[in-house]
Design a protein around this motif. Structure first.
Motif, PDB file in Angstrom:
ATOM      1  N   ALA A   1     -12.732  -0.605 -27.994  1.00 22.67           N
ATOM      2  CA  ALA A   1     -12.014  -1.466 -27.048  1.00 22.67           C
ATOM      3  C   ALA A   1     -10.508  -1.439 -27.313  1.00 22.67           C
ATOM      4  CB  ALA A   1     -12.556  -2.887 -27.139  1.00 22.67           C
ATOM      5  N   VAL A   2     -10.118  -1.490 -28.600  1.00 21.82           N
ATOM      6  CA  VAL A   2      -8.692  -1.503 -28.937  1.00 21.82           C
ATOM      7  C   VAL A   2      -8.053  -0.146 -28.642  1.00 21.82           C
ATOM      8  CG1 VAL A   2      -7.043  -1.740 -30.836  1.00 21.82           C
ATOM      9  CG2 VAL A   2      -8.950  -3.339 -30.636  1.00 21.82           C
ATOM     10  N   VAL A   3      -8.782   0.937 -28.907  1.00 18.76           N
ATOM     11  CA  VAL A   3      -8.251   2.272 -28.606  1.00 18.76           C
ATOM     12  C   VAL A   3      -8.054   2.432 -27.101  1.00 18.76           C
ATOM     13  CG1 VAL A   3      -8.794   4.742 -28.644  1.00 18.76           C
ATOM     14  CG2 VAL A   3      -9.142   3.357 -30.688  1.00 18.76           C
ATOM     15  N   LEU A   4      -8.977   1.905 -26.307  1.00 19.27           N
ATOM     16  CA  LEU A   4      -8.816   1.961 -24.851  1.00 19.27           C
ATOM     17  C   LEU A   4      -7.620   1.140 -24.391  1.00 19.27           C
ATOM     18  CD1 LEU A   4     -12.500   1.764 -23.549  1.00 19.27           C
ATOM     19  CD2 LEU A   4     -10.932   3.709 -23.383  1.00 19.27           C
ATOM     20  N   LEU A   5      -7.443  -0.038 -25.000  1.00 13.90           N
ATOM     21  CA  LEU A   5      -6.274  -0.854 -24.674  1.00 13.90           C
ATOM     22  C   LEU A   5      -4.992  -0.101 -25.001  1.00 13.90           C
ATOM     23  CD1 LEU A   5      -4.806  -3.524 -23.974  1.00 13.90           C
ATOM     24  CD2 LEU A   5      -5.147  -4.209 -26.366  1.00 13.90           C
ATOM     25  N   ALA A   6      -4.966   0.537 -26.176  1.00 15.28           N
ATOM     26  CA  ALA A   6      -3.778   1.300 -26.570  1.00 15.28           C
ATOM     27  C   ALA A   6      -3.544   2.462 -25.600  1.00 15.28           C
ATOM     28  CB  ALA A   6      -3.933   1.813 -27.994  1.00 15.28           C
ATOM     29  N   TYR A   7      -4.614   3.125 -25.196  1.00 14.84           N
ATOM     30  CA  TYR A   7      -4.484   4.254 -24.269  1.00 14.84           C
ATOM     31  C   TYR A   7      -3.911   3.804 -22.929  1.00 14.84           C
ATOM     32  CZ  TYR A   7      -5.752   8.364 -21.518  1.00 14.84           C
ATOM     33  OH  TYR A   7      -5.704   9.465 -20.704  1.00 14.84           O
ATOM     34  N   SER A   8      -4.312   2.600 -22.490  1.00 12.25           N
ATOM     35  CA  SER A   8      -3.790   2.088 -21.224  1.00 12.25           C
ATOM     36  C   SER A   8      -2.293   1.812 -21.296  1.00 12.25           C
ATOM     37  CB  SER A   8      -4.537   0.805 -20.833  1.00 12.25           C
ATOM     38  OG  SER A   8      -4.176  -0.282 -21.689  1.00 12.25           O
ATOM     39  N   ARG A   9      -1.762   1.685 -22.502  1.00  9.07           N
ATOM     40  CA  ARG A   9      -0.328   1.452 -22.680  1.00  9.07           C
ATOM     41  C   ARG A   9       0.405   2.707 -23.135  1.00  9.07           C
ATOM     42  NH1 ARG A   9       1.855  -3.786 -23.355  1.00  9.07           N
ATOM     43  NH2 ARG A   9       0.433  -5.411 -22.643  1.00  9.07           N
ATOM     44  N   GLY A  10      -0.253   3.849 -23.033  1.00 12.04           N
ATOM     45  CA  GLY A  10       0.414   5.109 -23.321  1.00 12.04           C
ATOM     46  C   GLY A  10       0.260   5.616 -24.733  1.00 12.04           C
ATOM     47  N   THR A  11      -0.562   4.971 -25.551  1.00 11.47           N
ATOM     48  CA  THR A  11      -0.770   5.397 -26.942  1.00 11.47           C
ATOM     49  C   THR A  11      -2.070   6.186 -27.014  1.00 11.47           C
ATOM     50  OG1 THR A  11       0.373   3.427 -27.755  1.00 11.47           O
ATOM     51  CG2 THR A  11      -1.003   4.616 -29.324  1.00 11.47           C
ATOM     52  N   GLY A  12      -1.962   7.504 -27.108  1.00 15.36           N
ATOM     53  CA  GLY A  12      -3.138   8.363 -27.098  1.00 15.36           C
ATOM     54  C   GLY A  12      -3.902   8.345 -28.404  1.00 15.36           C
ATOM     55  N   PRO A  13      -5.238   8.555 -28.362  1.00 18.27           N
ATOM     56  CA  PRO A  13      -6.062   8.511 -29.587  1.00 18.27           C
ATOM     57  C   PRO A  13      -5.649   9.545 -30.626  1.00 18.27           C
ATOM     58  CG  PRO A  13      -7.434   8.415 -27.618  1.00 18.27           C
ATOM     59  CD  PRO A  13      -6.050   8.733 -27.153  1.00 18.27           C
ATOM     60  N   GLY A  14      -5.324  10.773 -30.193  1.00 14.86           N
ATOM     61  CA  GLY A  14      -4.942  11.808 -31.161  1.00 14.86           C
ATOM     62  C   GLY A  14      -3.657  11.474 -31.886  1.00 14.86           C
ATOM     63  N   ALA A  15      -2.640  11.050 -31.124  1.00 14.00           N
ATOM     64  CA  ALA A  15      -1.366  10.674 -31.743  1.00 14.00           C
ATOM     65  C   ALA A  15      -1.535   9.444 -32.631  1.00 14.00           C
ATOM     66  CB  ALA A  15      -0.329  10.407 -30.657  1.00 14.00           C
ATOM     67  N   LEU A  16      -2.420   8.544 -32.215  1.00 10.06           N
ATOM     68  CA  LEU A  16      -2.678   7.343 -33.014  1.00 10.06           C
ATOM     69  C   LEU A  16      -3.335   7.709 -34.340  1.00 10.06           C
ATOM     70  CD1 LEU A  16      -2.489   4.259 -32.972  1.00 10.06           C
ATOM     71  CD2 LEU A  16      -4.745   4.206 -31.893  1.00 10.06           C
ATOM     72  N   TRP A  17      -4.286   8.628 -34.314  1.00  9.61           N
ATOM     73  CA  TRP A  17      -4.949   9.068 -35.548  1.00  9.61           C
ATOM     74  C   TRP A  17      -3.939   9.720 -36.500  1.00  9.61           C
ATOM     75  CZ3 TRP A  17      -9.534   8.562 -37.984  1.00  9.61           C
ATOM     76  CH2 TRP A  17      -9.807   9.456 -39.028  1.00  9.61           C
ATOM     77  N   ASP A  18      -3.067  10.560 -35.953  1.00  9.09           N
ATOM     78  CA  ASP A  18      -2.056  11.213 -36.798  1.00  9.09           C
ATOM     79  C   ASP A  18      -1.141  10.192 -37.462  1.00  9.09           C
ATOM     80  OD1 ASP A  18      -2.988  13.737 -36.221  1.00  9.09           O
ATOM     81  OD2 ASP A  18      -1.585  14.079 -34.567  1.00  9.09           O
ATOM     82  N   ALA A  19      -0.782   9.123 -36.722  1.00 10.57           N
ATOM     83  CA  ALA A  19       0.132   8.122 -37.262  1.00 10.57           C
ATOM     84  C   ALA A  19      -0.542   7.232 -38.299  1.00 10.57           C
ATOM     85  CB  ALA A  19       0.688   7.263 -36.121  1.00 10.57           C
ATOM     86  N   VAL A  20      -1.771   6.820 -38.020  1.00 10.87           N
ATOM     87  CA  VAL A  20      -2.446   5.838 -38.873  1.00 10.87           C
ATOM     88  C   VAL A  20      -3.089   6.483 -40.089  1.00 10.87           C
ATOM     89  CG1 VAL A  20      -4.334   4.153 -38.918  1.00 10.87           C
ATOM     90  CG2 VAL A  20      -2.800   4.230 -36.957  1.00 10.87           C
ATOM     91  N   VAL A  21      -3.588   7.701 -39.933  1.00 11.68           N
ATOM     92  CA  VAL A  21      -4.318   8.359 -41.029  1.00 11.68           C
ATOM     93  C   VAL A  21      -3.545   9.556 -41.581  1.00 11.68           C
ATOM     94  CG1 VAL A  21      -6.470   9.495 -41.696  1.00 11.68           C
ATOM     95  CG2 VAL A  21      -6.519   7.598 -40.055  1.00 11.68           C
ATOM     96  N   GLY A  22      -3.234  10.513 -40.720  1.00  8.47           N
ATOM     97  CA  GLY A  22      -2.587  11.737 -41.199  1.00  8.47           C
ATOM     98  C   GLY A  22      -1.238  11.512 -41.834  1.00  8.47           C
ATOM     99  N   PHE A  23      -0.461  10.611 -41.272  1.00  6.74           N
ATOM    100  CA  PHE A  23       0.882  10.355 -41.790  1.00  6.74           C
ATOM    101  C   PHE A  23       0.864   9.875 -43.228  1.00  6.74           C
ATOM    102  CE2 PHE A  23       4.223   7.221 -42.651  1.00  6.74           C
ATOM    103  CZ  PHE A  23       5.359   7.968 -42.431  1.00  6.74           C
ATOM    104  N   ARG A  24      -0.168   9.089 -43.609  1.00  4.26           N
ATOM    105  CA  ARG A  24      -0.182   8.503 -44.951  1.00  4.26           C
ATOM    106  C   ARG A  24      -0.227   9.577 -46.035  1.00  4.26           C
ATOM    107  NH1 ARG A  24       2.520   4.654 -44.529  1.00  4.26           N
ATOM    108  NH2 ARG A  24       2.115   4.445 -46.753  1.00  4.26           N
TER     109      ARG A  24
END
Length: 500
Positions: A235-258
């Motif tokens: 649900a939160v990922v869908l909410l983020a997607y509706s505001r222009g935050t894509g799942p792939g870019a989100l994964w890179d920022a939250v997990v890959g970036f660390r």
């Protein structure tokens, strides 16, 4: 074998009314909030202001969250978006107070769940939470991911314990689903807050090893927890997607970036990082938390009923210590990440208070130390004059900037821009993302020389060159396109050459 001495507390005089444990927990929650009052008038920290800037413009844009990038999950940005809608700066601090009060109340609830026949069992975990959240040594007064995620962690713990003691499989499955939702909510606020899943794994493995629950029931409970977590995450990922935050870019920022950030810190960080680690460790000792943990562990030995939970609390604290040590940047609010484990340990110890007046001298000593630490820390923070290093820079720019102008702070300190009412054409508001994502400052150089380059450039020091960053080329661009107009503390303020 010598029997353990038991200290008895005299009965209250006839006619004297003793406050209930519920009243005591409520007073502890109010006291923890009261200890925050000296900090409510302070200007926003860089993190608080930065998250407000990100949240206030979160819609489809050129970066991860609108036009800005930050390595945090969307749950945290959503909470700051609510604060932005509710009034901004003061609403952020109100959100922090709500998190403190709710956490203390939930800690008391945990104590009652572990020892339902002992009303006093709620006081020990509630007092532990109140003391550790009230002291400035754990960063009190600042609203951050650890604090906002804490109520969801404690709610998840409560749901796990209720699922484990549920009289029917149906109730156990329902509470497990609730635990999964709460655990996902915490991780969606800060990605390292996976304590609910750590505790669930420890409890489920223990149930399998000891045969406390059948394999079928353990499997059903685990599946329900996973389903609850996935449902909220989706649900939160869908909410983020509706505001222009894509799942792939989100994964890179939250997990890959660390992982990339850890590498940069290990390869390039200066002595300042080690100094902050030493400061965090000193603050940890100053809170009395280590002695409190030892005291709670000793007290818990009186309770056979809380033995399994005590072992689970040890495992949880070990995980939380690992998270603190591997955090990399080492800020005081990292210590809030140890509060869930301490509260769980206190809940296990509280089940050993069934006998009236049972206590331990070491427990009284630990709480006395924690209270003394709290009083000294709050008194010093209240009496000492407080000014953030960024306050003078933001005040100067507020006096000189025109409506609609933009700015960039190199690097970090977005509270300067927020206080001055400026937006930034550069997406990285914090320094660590710059070091990882733009170490040669190619993207910053393009911003500084483009048609929409910022009207103001605030530089920490005399050069853009710092650890993890090669700023030599960008320094030449600053000299070509900008003019230094003021120095406030360690910040040098530059103005576009083509602006009057």
């Amino acid at each position: 074998m010598t029997a353990r001495p038991v200290v008895r507390v005299a009965d209250p005089p006839p006619g004297r009314r003793v406050p209930s444990a519920r009243t005591g927990v409520g007073l502890l929650a109010a006291g923890a909030c009261l200890a925050w009052t000296p900090f409510l008038a302070h200007t926003l920290s860089p993190d608080e202001a930065g998250f407000l800037m990100v949240a206030g413009q979160w819609q489809p844009g050129d970066s991860l969250y609108g036009d800005y990038w930050v390595d945090r999950p969307p749950g945290l940005v959503a909470l700051f978006a609510l604060a932005d809608l509710a009034g901004g700066d003061w609403a952020v601090r109100a959100l922090g107070l709500l998190a403190v009060a709710t956490s203390v109340l939930l800690a008391g609830l945990l104590g009652r769940i572990v020892a339902p026949h002992s009303e006093r069992a709620a006081l020990l975990p509630a007092a532990s939470a109140a003391l550790l959240l009230a002291t400035p040594l754990t960063g009190s007064g600042g609203v951050n991911g650890e604090l906002l995620g804490l109520p969801f962690l404690l709610a998840g713990f409560a749901a796990i314990l209720l699922a484990r003691s549920a009289p029917t499989p149906g109730r156990a499955v329902a509470w497990a689903g609730a635990a999964g939702v709460a655990g996902a909510a915490a991780a969606l606020i800060k990605q390292s807050l996976v304590d609910v899943f750590v505790l669930a794994a420890v409890v489920l493995v223990a149930d399998l090893v000891t045969g406390h629950r059948s394999r079928a029931r353990v499997a059903a409970v685990a599946a329900s927890g996973v389903a609850g977590a996935l449902a909220l995450t989706g649900a939160v990922v869908l909410l983020a997607y509706s505001r222009g935050t894509g799942p792939g870019a989100l994964w890179d920022a939250v997990v890959g970036f660390r992982g990339e950030a850890t590498r940069v810190i290990l390869e390039s960080a200066t002595d300042a990082t080690r100094d902050r680690l030493a400061r965090v460790l000193l603050a940890l000792v100053g809170t009395g938390m280590p002695l409190l943990a030892v005291a709670l562990a000793r007290l818990g030995r009186h309770s056979g009923r809380g033995a399994g939970l005590r072992r689970a609390a040890y495992a949880l604290l070990a995980w939380e210590l690992l998270v603190v040590v591997s955090g990399g940047s080492y800020w005081l609010h990292y210590l809030v990440g140890l509060v869930p484990g301490i509260v769980l340990l206190a809940a296990a110890a509280g089940s050993g208070l069934d006998a009236p007046g049972r206590t331990l001298p070491v427990l009284r000593t630990a709480f006395a130390l924690a209270v003394a630490s709290l009083l000294v820390a709050v008194a010093s923070a209240t009496l000492a004059p407080f000014e953030r290093p960024e306050d003078r820079a933001s005040a100067w720019i507020s006096d000189h900037a025109r409506p609609g102008e933009t700015g960039v702070v190199a690097f970090g300190a977005p509270n300067i821009l927020h206080a001055a009412g400026l937006t930034s054409p550069y997406p990285d508001l914090w320094s660590l993302p710059v070091r990882v994502r733009d170490p040669q400052l190619d993207r910053l150089g393009a911003v500084l020389t483009g048609p929409d380059r910022p009207d103001w450039l605030i530089v920490y020091g005399r050069s853009l060159d710092t650890w993890g960053i090669d700023g030599r080329h960008a320094d030449a661009l600053v000299e070509e396109y900008y003019t230094p107009v003021a120095t406030t503390g360690t910040f040098v303020i530059h103005r576009r050459r083509d602006r009057p």
